[in-house]
Write a protein that holds these residues in place. Sequence first.
Motif, PDB file in Angstrom:
ATOM      1  N   ARG A   1       0.855  -1.198   0.000  1.00 31.74           N
ATOM      2  CA  ARG A   1       0.000   0.000   0.000  1.00 31.74           C
ATOM      3  C   ARG A   1       0.884   1.239   0.000  1.00 31.74           C
ATOM      4  O   ARG A   1       0.666   2.163  -0.794  1.00 31.74           O
ATOM      5  N   GLN A   2       1.875   1.245   0.866  1.00 31.73           N
ATOM      6  CA  GLN A   2       2.765   2.405   0.938  1.00 31.73           C
ATOM      7  C   GLN A   2       3.528   2.590  -0.368  1.00 31.73           C
ATOM      8  O   GLN A   2       3.740   3.711  -0.841  1.00 31.73           O
ATOM      9  N   GLY A   3       3.889   1.487  -0.962  1.00 30.83           N
ATOM     10  CA  GLY A   3       4.596   1.564  -2.236  1.00 30.83           C
ATOM     11  C   GLY A   3       3.756   2.242  -3.306  1.00 30.83           C
ATOM     12  O   GLY A   3       4.231   3.121  -4.032  1.00 30.83           O
ATOM     13  N   ILE A   4       2.475   1.871  -3.381  1.00 24.82           N
ATOM     14  CA  ILE A   4       1.590   2.440  -4.411  1.00 24.82           C
ATOM     15  C   ILE A   4       1.316   3.916  -4.131  1.00 24.82           C
ATOM     16  O   ILE A   4       1.413   4.768  -5.024  1.00 24.82           O
ATOM     17  N   LEU A   5       0.965   4.218  -2.867  1.00 22.22           N
ATOM     18  CA  LEU A   5       0.693   5.614  -2.539  1.00 22.22           C
ATOM     19  C   LEU A   5       1.958   6.449  -2.702  1.00 22.22           C
ATOM     20  O   LEU A   5       1.912   7.589  -3.161  1.00 22.22           O
ATOM     21  N   GLY A   6       3.060   5.871  -2.355  1.00 17.65           N
ATOM     22  CA  GLY A   6       4.326   6.583  -2.381  1.00 17.65           C
ATOM     23  C   GLY A   6       4.740   7.022  -3.770  1.00 17.65           C
ATOM     24  O   GLY A   6       5.498   7.971  -3.942  1.00 17.65           O
ATOM     25  N   LEU A   7       4.243   6.320  -4.805  1.00 24.62           N
ATOM     26  CA  LEU A   7       4.597   6.730  -6.169  1.00 24.62           C
ATOM     27  C   LEU A   7       4.227   8.201  -6.374  1.00 24.62           C
ATOM     28  O   LEU A   7       5.032   8.998  -6.852  1.00 24.62           O
ATOM     29  N   ALA A   8       3.007   8.554  -5.991  1.00 26.26           N
ATOM     30  CA  ALA A   8       2.571   9.939  -6.175  1.00 26.26           C
ATOM     31  C   ALA A   8       3.286  10.854  -5.185  1.00 26.26           C
ATOM     32  O   ALA A   8       3.740  11.935  -5.540  1.00 26.26           O
ATOM     33  N   GLU A   9       3.409  10.375  -3.936  1.00 26.32           N
ATOM     34  CA  GLU A   9       3.969  11.245  -2.910  1.00 26.32           C
ATOM     35  C   GLU A   9       5.429  11.580  -3.175  1.00 26.32           C
ATOM     36  O   GLU A   9       5.875  12.688  -2.937  1.00 26.32           O
ATOM     37  N   GLU A  10       6.165  10.583  -3.652  1.00 23.57           N
ATOM     38  CA  GLU A  10       7.613  10.790  -3.741  1.00 23.57           C
ATOM     39  C   GLU A  10       8.101  11.251  -5.102  1.00 23.57           C
ATOM     40  O   GLU A  10       9.300  11.375  -5.334  1.00 23.57           O
ATOM     41  N   THR A  11       7.185  11.486  -6.007  1.00 16.93           N
ATOM     42  CA  THR A  11       7.630  11.889  -7.344  1.00 16.93           C
ATOM     43  C   THR A  11       7.474  13.375  -7.536  1.00 16.93           C
ATOM     44  O   THR A  11       6.391  13.931  -7.314  1.00 16.93           O
ATOM     45  N   GLU A  12       8.525  14.035  -7.945  1.00 14.08           N
ATOM     46  CA  GLU A  12       8.464  15.444  -8.303  1.00 14.08           C
ATOM     47  C   GLU A  12       7.572  15.577  -9.524  1.00 14.08           C
ATOM     48  O   GLU A  12       7.780  14.883 -10.526  1.00 14.08           O
ATOM     49  N   SER A  13       6.597  16.463  -9.457  1.00 17.26           N
ATOM     50  CA  SER A  13       5.728  16.604 -10.625  1.00 17.26           C
ATOM     51  C   SER A  13       6.477  17.194 -11.813  1.00 17.26           C
ATOM     52  O   SER A  13       6.028  17.131 -12.951  1.00 17.26           O
ATOM     53  N   SER A  14       7.641  17.765 -11.492  1.00 17.51           N
ATOM     54  CA  SER A  14       8.400  18.365 -12.592  1.00 17.51           C
ATOM     55  C   SER A  14       9.249  17.342 -13.350  1.00 17.51           C
ATOM     56  O   SER A  14       9.843  17.641 -14.361  1.00 17.51           O
ATOM     57  N   GLN A  15       9.291  16.132 -12.815  1.00 20.21           N
ATOM     58  CA  GLN A  15      10.201  15.163 -13.427  1.00 20.21           C
ATOM     59  C   GLN A  15       9.763  14.766 -14.830  1.00 20.21           C
ATOM     60  O   GLN A  15       8.576  14.794 -15.178  1.00 20.21           O
ATOM     61  N   ASP A  16      10.708  14.342 -15.607  1.00 21.65           N
ATOM     62  CA  ASP A  16      10.503  13.907 -16.973  1.00 21.65           C
ATOM     63  C   ASP A  16       9.389  12.854 -17.040  1.00 21.65           C
ATOM     64  O   ASP A  16       9.403  11.871 -16.292  1.00 21.65           O
ATOM     65  N   ALA A  17       8.424  13.069 -17.936  1.00 18.10           N
ATOM     66  CA  ALA A  17       7.246  12.210 -17.977  1.00 18.10           C
ATOM     67  C   ALA A  17       7.597  10.743 -18.254  1.00 18.10           C
ATOM     68  O   ALA A  17       7.002   9.835 -17.660  1.00 18.10           O
TER      69      ALA A  17
END
Lengths: 451, 451
Positions: A94-110
Amino acid sequence: MKVVKFGGSSLASSTQLNKVLNIVKSDAQRKIIVVSAPGKRSADDEKVTDLLIDYADAFLANLDYQEIQDRIIQRYEAIAYELELGETIIGDIRQGILGLAEETESSQDAARVMDRFKASGEDNNAKLVATYFKKNGLNARYMNPQEAGMIVSDEPGNALILANSYSQILKLRDTDEILVIPGFFGYTKDGDICTFSRGGSDITGSIIAAGTHADLYENFTDVDAIYAAHPGLVKHPHKIKELTFREMRELSYAGFGVFHDEALIPAFRAGIEVVIKNTNNPSAPGTRILLDRQLGDEGVIGIAGDSGFAIFYMSKYLMNREIGFGRKVLEILEDESLNYEHMPSGIDDISIILREHQLTSEVEDRLINRFKEELHVDEIYVNHNLSMIAIVGEGMKSNVGTAAKSTNALSAAGVNLEMINQGSSEVSILFGIKSCHEDIAIKALYKTFFN
Amino acid sequence: MKVVKFGGSSLASSTQLNKVLNIVKSDAQRKIIVVSAPGKRSADDEKVTDLLIDYADAFLANLDYQEIQDRIIQRYEAIAYELELGETIIGDIRQGILGLAEETESSQDAARVMDRFKASGEDNNAKLVATYFKKNGLNARYMNPQEAGMIVSDEPGNALILANSYSQILKLRDTDEILVIPGFFGYTKDGDICTFSRGGSDITGSIIAAGTHADLYENFTDVDAIYAAHPGLVKHPHKIKELTFREMRELSYAGFGVFHDEALIPAFRAGIEVVIKNTNNPSAPGTRILLDRQLGDEGVIGIAGDSGFAIFYMSKYLMNREIGFGRKVLEILEDESLNYEHMPSGIDDISIILREHQLTSEVEDRLINRFKEELHVDEIYVNHNLSMIAIVGEGMKSNVGTAAKSTNALSAAGVNLEMINQGSSEVSILFGIKSCHEDIAIKALYKTFFN
């Protein structure tokens, strides 16, 4: 030591995972287990990887992604609960899935974002499977691809294993533990996740089998074997026992869909033996894929067909005296970013066979105009809705009469031949026919060579 | 109005010329007569054109040429004496032959010298034939190609008719007289003689037929028809009544040798009907060559074969994913000045079929190395001594089963197929086989389709 890869359908539910457990338990040589993300539980189900792609799209577009996070987590939860794996692994995932959004800079390369999201499907599943194995008495652990030595080029969505990764991967050979490694991705030297392009977990399994000089690479899927013809067309088709890599390539041309043939390159080049087996029927011998095989009496070992081809036919008086005509045709195709499959040429004629999906009516018109204006062809027309049928077999070379038998069978079935291509490949003959005849053609050929 | 061309064998002796006279007399529409130089009177005889080439070589090399002058003059003299044409024409011809050496600057361009010498074969023969016609009551005269409007490009040995020559040639249509015009050469705008490249008198006849909008172009040779298979292989082969230009091209591929198919381009493009007839049997209907023809039940109308091919076979894993691979192959061939006939391609294989005479062992080795080094092929080998067999017919398209019948016939005859190429041409199927099987193959195919 055997490297074993399980595909999505083998990992889609607790029932399937139970079969996987038994398979691994039944052979102590099965030491390195490569896993995909959970696949479809039924025809109208969703693959976890597809859900993750939707999740990444929503994240990148700043749309709401909570519902999709729930759907993904719920897929793992269902399996974990049924297998009674306990809260820890469920919490991790669960933490892994939620963490994708939490830990990713929205500015990062798509593209990089997409790769991180997609990779988590395999990654979380490997953790789940390792937990399950341990719970059931196996000395197993999850191993991250970076630890395994899967260091790849920095090309999101299209990673290539770096040559010097193999020496690191070799060390896995001596493992006492069963290693459960997620397929589909590796890490760059800088520690970024990059996924492979197609047939991802197959590629990982193949690389690890090659790197560890495995005695066998077992690819578990959901069919008993590679069949001599598509089971959708022929009832109970002959199961192929052994195939050479060349034969497998030719059959895959028509998309048998069992696995991605290109994924096997690393195993092929390292001379590792490969076997395709069925998770749902693991005692069936499956299909072995080898560099060479002992030839029996049979010439033809398989028949494959694919639709969606078009043929451009061109004629020009004295075409074959024009130096460079064929080359100019190919240059135009290349300039239009079009791949061609075949280009049979005659004295005053040339045909180009392409996959139709590349052709919009705009592209088609432009191509016709270019051939008229740049090459001054006398005549040009396009036929759509063609299928290519391949009859395949290393033994065909020494079997006089294979061409005759096959053209006879097609003729008797009333199938008109738009194209015959024998001679380019040593192990196949290709026929071009109208797609409406594809089924009849394959059945007729199967009957001729296998009944 | 009919344009009539007579080839060398039809003009080789007084006996032959007598037949020619009767042919022209028997049809008042035969108004423009194009003639070749005298041909061989028997199998071990010499063609006058070949003697003239020897004469030119000797002249250019400052060697003694008197003996060869005598031989040439004697050929015309023999005919003229037997036909009792009188001293004037014999004197003209003698002066013409001797004059070639006397009137040519030894400093002149060798190619131009060669053309002047070669052209005199036709030129002198046209004068002889005109004299003979007049003596026998025909209102005939010799016409020089320059007067006829045959103005060509300045390319010795490879002249092309200039586009605006046709309007001049058209004026010949209204001639009251029978015009006897030498074939094979024209004049540049500056008044230099240039010969056509191949099938020279056929080209002249074809151009004049096109330019005058002739109702028919009759090409008189020494066979009754174009045959469905080579008379050397099949006893009394079927005589083809009608052929389309396309079918004729495909059959000529294998060198039927009746005439040069390319020579017919001008007639083809102008829509002039052509008929091949036999000087020795002029009442036989011959073979008509048309733009289109009514199709009968027959699918296959002819079979032709040619030897002297080699096949380069190459394979490379994932070849078909490499964009531009085929194009690079063709570029290498072009760079080596090699013509290719066919390039059947598969998924991971490609074959190139070439005429062997282009390959010295040096060229072959270099080609192999280039494919290895520049294209990194996995495997490459060359097979020599191949023949190509073509089965030809406009009707094949709608005849399901032609491929089956032919592969059956070849298989039953024990002929292994190295290559099958159907689909590039609408009117032929090509088979590649070992040359040692060529005769058996053609006989087997003839039996299948014509008996």
